[in-house]
Design an enzyme around this catalytic site. Sequence first.
Site, mmCIF file in Angstrom:
data_model
loop_
_atom_site.group_PDB
_atom_site.id
_atom_site.type_symbol
_atom_site.label_atom_id
_atom_site.label_comp_id
_atom_site.label_asym_id
_atom_site.label_seq_id
_atom_site.Cartn_x
_atom_site.Cartn_y
_atom_site.Cartn_z
ATOM 1 N N ASN A 1 0.702 -1.084 -0.016
ATOM 2 C CA ASN A 1 -0.335 -0.041 0.053
ATOM 3 C C ASN A 1 0.578 1.553 -0.440
ATOM 4 O OD1 ASN A 1 -2.119 -1.663 0.385
ATOM 5 N ND2 ASN A 1 -2.681 -1.046 2.528
ATOM 6 N N GLU B 1 -4.858 -9.349 4.190
ATOM 7 C CA GLU B 1 -4.915 -8.462 3.416
ATOM 8 C C GLU B 1 -5.183 -8.767 1.714
ATOM 9 O OE1 GLU B 1 -3.881 -4.036 6.445
ATOM 10 O OE2 GLU B 1 -2.310 -4.749 5.125
ATOM 11 N N THR C 1 0.364 -12.200 20.375
ATOM 12 C CA THR C 1 0.929 -10.792 21.200
ATOM 13 C C THR C 1 -0.303 -9.790 21.796
ATOM 14 O OG1 THR C 1 0.675 -10.054 19.123
ATOM 15 C CG2 THR C 1 2.462 -10.800 19.111
ATOM 16 N N GLY D 1 1.213 -6.553 22.626
ATOM 17 C CA GLY D 1 1.468 -5.653 23.061
ATOM 18 C C GLY D 1 2.721 -4.979 24.426
ATOM 19 N N GLY E 1 4.315 -8.307 26.354
ATOM 20 C CA GLY E 1 5.285 -9.645 25.709
ATOM 21 C C GLY E 1 3.900 -10.420 24.812
ATOM 22 N N ASP F 1 3.597 -6.154 12.207
ATOM 23 C CA ASP F 1 4.165 -6.412 11.399
ATOM 24 C C ASP F 1 6.117 -6.509 11.498
ATOM 25 O OD1 ASP F 1 2.399 -6.096 10.375
ATOM 26 O OD2 ASP F 1 2.083 -4.197 9.353
#
Length: 298
Positions: free
Chosen positions: A9, A135, A215, A217, A220, A247
């Site tokens: 993108n 996506e 995950t 944030g 951990g 990502d």
Amino acid sequence: MIIVIGSINLDLIANVERLPAPGETLQGTSFATAPGGKGANQALAAARAGADVRMIGAVGKDSFAAEALSLLQTGKVDLTGVMESSASTGTALILVGGDGENMIAVVAGANGAVLPGDLAKARLGKGDIVLLQHEIPLNTVEVALDAAREAGAVSVLNTAPYRGEAATYLAKADYVVANETEFDLNCALLKLSGGDRAERMRAFATRTGHAVVVTLGGDGVLAATPDGFRQVPALKITPVDTVGAGDTFCGYFAAALAAGLPLEQALRRAAAAGSLACLKPGAQPAIPLAADVDKAIG
């Protein structure tokens, strides 16, 4: 070789003092463009981690295409599998308010033209790592998972953005990587048993025979495999911008697997990279280099 099959993108980012109400026009305070797309972000992260990377995707025949691919080219990602489509290059239209809140509209454009027939360009081989996201058309993702298995490659499926219809094929991936919200939503669809998230992760690993990574944030990462459970902390940081952290984690995780690192070391390296990506604004520009990650984890 890491083969990333996914989206490319160009992000169009406008800053405003506050987000507009329906039908309202506001003066913007700044505007910027930046390469994006989950596939491209993860490909660049794997390349900056030191891996050889091939990107499979599509861009339009428009003025956005060159900028969307610019950092991948700088990062020496193999782009021979990126085709030109008659559709426009994928775009994300982003409004950011003064309080940090945002509104985003994503136009898939050429990403919708990444079809199963294009997978021949991936040239999958035994021992390759195939990295996928949601996506591009989901039938392409599922066919790619089957092709990876047939080729003897290792598949890593990032379940972002969440799409409930994808739950039917998650078990085909060798590694499923999800954030906590995506995993919890898939748990309901898959009817996974367990009193908490960790138990449901173990249930997924036992049922499928494959690994799941969740995950959290700043809290951990958790990982369950058929033979064990692991928890890895994130770096202690003050985030500036969390866009692209997931990502970055995925790209670094794939690169660590390609390098033959044990799972816990791969998780630790990927978690550190994801944390460092939060220290700068933007997605691709904030992805750290391998030397930065080496320094952070000592």
